[in-house]
Design a protein around this motif. Structure first.
Motif, PDB file in Angstrom:
ATOM      1  N   SER A 112       0.807  -1.224   0.000  1.00  0.00           N
ATOM      2  CA  SER A 112       0.000   0.000   0.000  1.00  0.00           C
ATOM      3  C   SER A 112       0.839   1.273   0.000  1.00  0.00           C
ATOM      4  CB  SER A 112      -0.989  -0.005   1.159  1.00  0.00           C
ATOM      5  OG  SER A 112      -0.313   0.033   2.391  1.00  0.00           O
ATOM      6  N   GLN A 113       2.151   1.135  -0.136  1.00  0.00           N
ATOM      7  CA  GLN A 113       2.969   2.329  -0.343  1.00  0.00           C
ATOM      8  C   GLN A 113       2.599   2.966  -1.671  1.00  0.00           C
ATOM      9  OE1 GLN A 113       6.920   1.233   2.226  1.00  0.00           O
ATOM     10  NE2 GLN A 113       6.968   0.733   0.090  1.00  0.00           N
ATOM     11  N   GLY A 114       1.996   2.170  -2.552  1.00  0.00           N
ATOM     12  CA  GLY A 114       1.431   2.689  -3.783  1.00  0.00           C
ATOM     13  C   GLY A 114       2.308   2.621  -5.008  1.00  0.00           C
ATOM     14  N   ASP A 115       3.600   2.351  -4.845  1.00  0.00           N
ATOM     15  CA  ASP A 115       4.455   2.294  -6.025  1.00  0.00           C
ATOM     16  C   ASP A 115       4.526   0.860  -6.558  1.00  0.00           C
ATOM     17  OD1 ASP A 115       7.468   1.288  -4.935  1.00  0.00           O
ATOM     18  OD2 ASP A 115       6.148   2.201  -3.441  1.00  0.00           O
ATOM     19  N   MET A 116       4.768   0.747  -7.836  1.00  0.00           N
ATOM     20  CA  MET A 116       4.782  -0.562  -8.489  1.00  0.00           C
ATOM     21  C   MET A 116       5.919  -1.437  -7.967  1.00  0.00           C
ATOM     22  SD  MET A 116       3.196  -2.515 -10.598  1.00  0.00           S
ATOM     23  CE  MET A 116       2.234  -1.589 -11.773  1.00  0.00           C
ATOM     24  N   ILE A 117       7.053  -0.849  -7.630  1.00  0.00           N
ATOM     25  CA  ILE A 117       8.192  -1.623  -7.132  1.00  0.00           C
ATOM     26  C   ILE A 117       7.822  -2.345  -5.837  1.00  0.00           C
ATOM     27  CG2 ILE A 117      10.556  -1.483  -6.237  1.00  0.00           C
ATOM     28  CD1 ILE A 117      10.372  -1.097  -9.257  1.00  0.00           C
ATOM     29  N   SER A 118       7.160  -1.659  -4.916  1.00  0.00           N
ATOM     30  CA  SER A 118       6.761  -2.289  -3.647  1.00  0.00           C
ATOM     31  C   SER A 118       5.787  -3.433  -3.881  1.00  0.00           C
ATOM     32  CB  SER A 118       6.135  -1.255  -2.714  1.00  0.00           C
ATOM     33  OG  SER A 118       7.084  -0.293  -2.355  1.00  0.00           O
ATOM     34  N   LEU A 119       4.866  -3.254  -4.803  1.00  0.00           N
ATOM     35  CA  LEU A 119       3.905  -4.306  -5.126  1.00  0.00           C
ATOM     36  C   LEU A 119       4.627  -5.494  -5.763  1.00  0.00           C
ATOM     37  CD1 LEU A 119       0.956  -5.219  -5.216  1.00  0.00           C
ATOM     38  CD2 LEU A 119       0.708  -3.927  -7.338  1.00  0.00           C
ATOM     39  N   TYR A 120       5.502  -5.209  -6.703  1.00  0.00           N
ATOM     40  CA  TYR A 120       6.242  -6.280  -7.364  1.00  0.00           C
ATOM     41  C   TYR A 120       7.136  -7.034  -6.382  1.00  0.00           C
ATOM     42  CZ  TYR A 120       9.912  -8.635  -9.929  1.00  0.00           C
ATOM     43  OH  TYR A 120      10.806  -9.578 -10.358  1.00  0.00           O
ATOM     44  N   GLU A 121       7.869  -6.311  -5.556  1.00  0.00           N
ATOM     45  CA  GLU A 121       8.784  -6.959  -4.613  1.00  0.00           C
ATOM     46  C   GLU A 121       8.018  -7.791  -3.580  1.00  0.00           C
ATOM     47  OE1 GLU A 121      12.021  -7.375  -4.738  1.00  0.00           O
ATOM     48  OE2 GLU A 121      12.199  -6.156  -6.541  1.00  0.00           O
ATOM     49  N   THR A 122       6.856  -7.332  -3.182  1.00  0.00           N
ATOM     50  CA  THR A 122       6.019  -8.125  -2.265  1.00  0.00           C
ATOM     51  C   THR A 122       5.588  -9.409  -2.958  1.00  0.00           C
ATOM     52  OG1 THR A 122       5.255  -6.134  -1.148  1.00  0.00           O
ATOM     53  CG2 THR A 122       3.939  -8.133  -0.841  1.00  0.00           C
ATOM     54  N   PHE A 123       5.128  -9.279  -4.200  1.00  0.00           N
ATOM     55  CA  PHE A 123       4.748 -10.464  -4.971  1.00  0.00           C
ATOM     56  C   PHE A 123       5.925 -11.434  -5.076  1.00  0.00           C
ATOM     57  CE2 PHE A 123       5.355 -12.322  -9.223  1.00  0.00           C
ATOM     58  CZ  PHE A 123       4.429 -13.350  -9.127  1.00  0.00           C
ATOM     59  N   ARG A 124       7.092 -10.901  -5.409  1.00  0.00           N
ATOM     60  CA  ARG A 124       8.278 -11.747  -5.591  1.00  0.00           C
ATOM     61  C   ARG A 124       8.604 -12.515  -4.314  1.00  0.00           C
ATOM     62  NH1 ARG A 124      13.851 -11.572  -6.273  1.00  0.00           N
ATOM     63  NH2 ARG A 124      14.121  -9.649  -5.107  1.00  0.00           N
ATOM     64  N   ARG A 125       8.536 -11.850  -3.159  1.00  0.00           N
ATOM     65  CA  ARG A 125       8.852 -12.516  -1.887  1.00  0.00           C
ATOM     66  C   ARG A 125       7.826 -13.594  -1.550  1.00  0.00           C
ATOM     67  NH1 ARG A 125      11.986  -8.476  -2.779  1.00  0.00           N
ATOM     68  NH2 ARG A 125      13.883  -8.293  -1.563  1.00  0.00           N
ATOM     69  N   ILE A 126       6.568 -13.325  -1.832  1.00  0.00           N
ATOM     70  CA  ILE A 126       5.517 -14.318  -1.549  1.00  0.00           C
ATOM     71  C   ILE A 126       5.585 -15.463  -2.560  1.00  0.00           C
ATOM     72  CG2 ILE A 126       3.017 -14.698  -1.508  1.00  0.00           C
ATOM     73  CD1 ILE A 126       2.804 -11.875  -0.221  1.00  0.00           C
ATOM     74  N   ASP A 127       5.860 -15.145  -3.807  1.00  0.00           N
ATOM     75  CA  ASP A 127       5.948 -16.163  -4.847  1.00  0.00           C
ATOM     76  C   ASP A 127       7.058 -17.168  -4.568  1.00  0.00           C
ATOM     77  OD1 ASP A 127       4.975 -17.163  -7.397  1.00  0.00           O
ATOM     78  OD2 ASP A 127       6.885 -16.467  -8.231  1.00  0.00           O
ATOM     79  N   VAL A 128       8.148 -16.724  -3.957  1.00  0.00           N
ATOM     80  CA  VAL A 128       9.264 -17.606  -3.610  1.00  0.00           C
ATOM     81  C   VAL A 128       8.810 -18.689  -2.628  1.00  0.00           C
ATOM     82  CG1 VAL A 128      11.436 -17.657  -2.306  1.00  0.00           C
ATOM     83  CG2 VAL A 128      11.106 -15.991  -4.116  1.00  0.00           C
ATOM     84  N   LEU A 129       7.833 -18.391  -1.799  1.00  0.00           N
ATOM     85  CA  LEU A 129       7.362 -19.361  -0.797  1.00  0.00           C
ATOM     86  C   LEU A 129       6.801 -20.622  -1.430  1.00  0.00           C
ATOM     87  CD1 LEU A 129       5.458 -17.004   1.673  1.00  0.00           C
ATOM     88  CD2 LEU A 129       7.741 -17.985   1.957  1.00  0.00           C
ATOM     89  N   ARG A 130       6.260 -20.484  -2.612  1.00  0.00           N
ATOM     90  CA  ARG A 130       5.634 -21.637  -3.258  1.00  0.00           C
ATOM     91  C   ARG A 130       6.651 -22.580  -3.881  1.00  0.00           C
ATOM     92  NH1 ARG A 130       5.994 -21.537  -8.500  1.00  0.00           N
ATOM     93  NH2 ARG A 130       6.371 -19.560  -9.517  1.00  0.00           N
ATOM     94  N   GLY A 131       7.916 -22.157  -3.968  1.00  0.00           N
ATOM     95  CA  GLY A 131       8.940 -23.022  -4.565  1.00  0.00           C
ATOM     96  C   GLY A 131       8.685 -23.208  -6.038  1.00  0.00           C
ATOM     97  N   SER A 132       8.774 -24.420  -6.491  1.00  0.00           N
ATOM     98  CA  SER A 132       8.571 -24.694  -7.927  1.00  0.00           C
ATOM     99  C   SER A 132       7.248 -25.419  -8.157  1.00  0.00           C
ATOM    100  CB  SER A 132       9.738 -25.511  -8.462  1.00  0.00           C
ATOM    101  OG  SER A 132       9.821 -26.721  -7.735  1.00  0.00           O
ATOM    102  N   GLN A 133       6.203 -24.947  -7.547  1.00  0.00           N
ATOM    103  CA  GLN A 133       4.914 -25.629  -7.648  1.00  0.00           C
ATOM    104  C   GLN A 133       4.110 -25.252  -8.883  1.00  0.00           C
ATOM    105  OE1 GLN A 133       2.671 -25.422  -3.999  1.00  0.00           O
ATOM    106  NE2 GLN A 133       4.516 -25.549  -2.765  1.00  0.00           N
ATOM    107  N   TRP A 134       4.559 -24.285  -9.669  1.00  0.00           N
ATOM    108  CA  TRP A 134       3.792 -23.902 -10.881  1.00  0.00           C
ATOM    109  C   TRP A 134       3.968 -24.937 -11.957  1.00  0.00           C
ATOM    110  CZ3 TRP A 134       0.059 -20.952  -9.981  1.00  0.00           C
ATOM    111  CH2 TRP A 134       0.153 -19.767  -9.297  1.00  0.00           C
TER     112      TRP A 134
END
Length: 134
Positions: A112-134
């Motif tokens: 909610s900082q509102g910038d695209m970088i913060s949203l992307y970096e949050t996504f990237r950190r959460i996406d790493v949690l799933r490992g290689s499940q895609w």
């Protein structure tokens, strides 16, 4: 030689559906209306209209706003793969996180900082949690 870039055009119906789904997810994540508006880069009136499920309306969103919706949907998908229970799927974004990147803040605070970088970096950190499940 010139290169012409064409922005992907989304129909107003696609914008409405995507926005309503993203707003619904953000509400389940316990995001305040102010946080949701900053994350999606929409006005308060657009947010209010998106919440009114029975209202007929249309909205045009730009590619930045649609990309923000995509990040919300992809974070939600990653959380559904990582966690089996709805409490964690929907509660994780509002939980304080001591990972170096979050530094005691919640994913919602970062996004909610509102910038695209913060949203992307949050996504990237959460996406790493799933490992290689895609």
């Amino acid at each position: 030689m010139t290169t012409t870039h064409y922005a992907q055009a989304f129909t107003k119906d696609q914008c409405v559906v995507g926005l309503r789904v993203a707003v619904n997810i953000l509400e389940k994540w316990q995001a305040s209306s102010e946080q949701a508006c900053r994350i999606l880069r929409i006005s308060r009136s657009t947010y209010t209209r998106a919440k009114q499920r029975d209202a007929e309306w249309s909205v045009g969103l730009d590619s930045d706003q649609m990309q923000r919706i995509s990040f919300v949907l992809n974070i939600h998908a990653a959380l559904r793969l990582v966690f089996d229970n709805p409490e964690n799927v929907y509660g994780f974004p509002a939980m304080a996180n001591n990972n170096d990147f979050f530094n005691g803040r919640t994913p919602l605070e970062i996004m909610s900082q509102g910038d695209m970088i913060s949203l992307y970096e949050t996504f990237r950190r959460i996406d790493v949690l799933r490992g290689s499940q895609w």
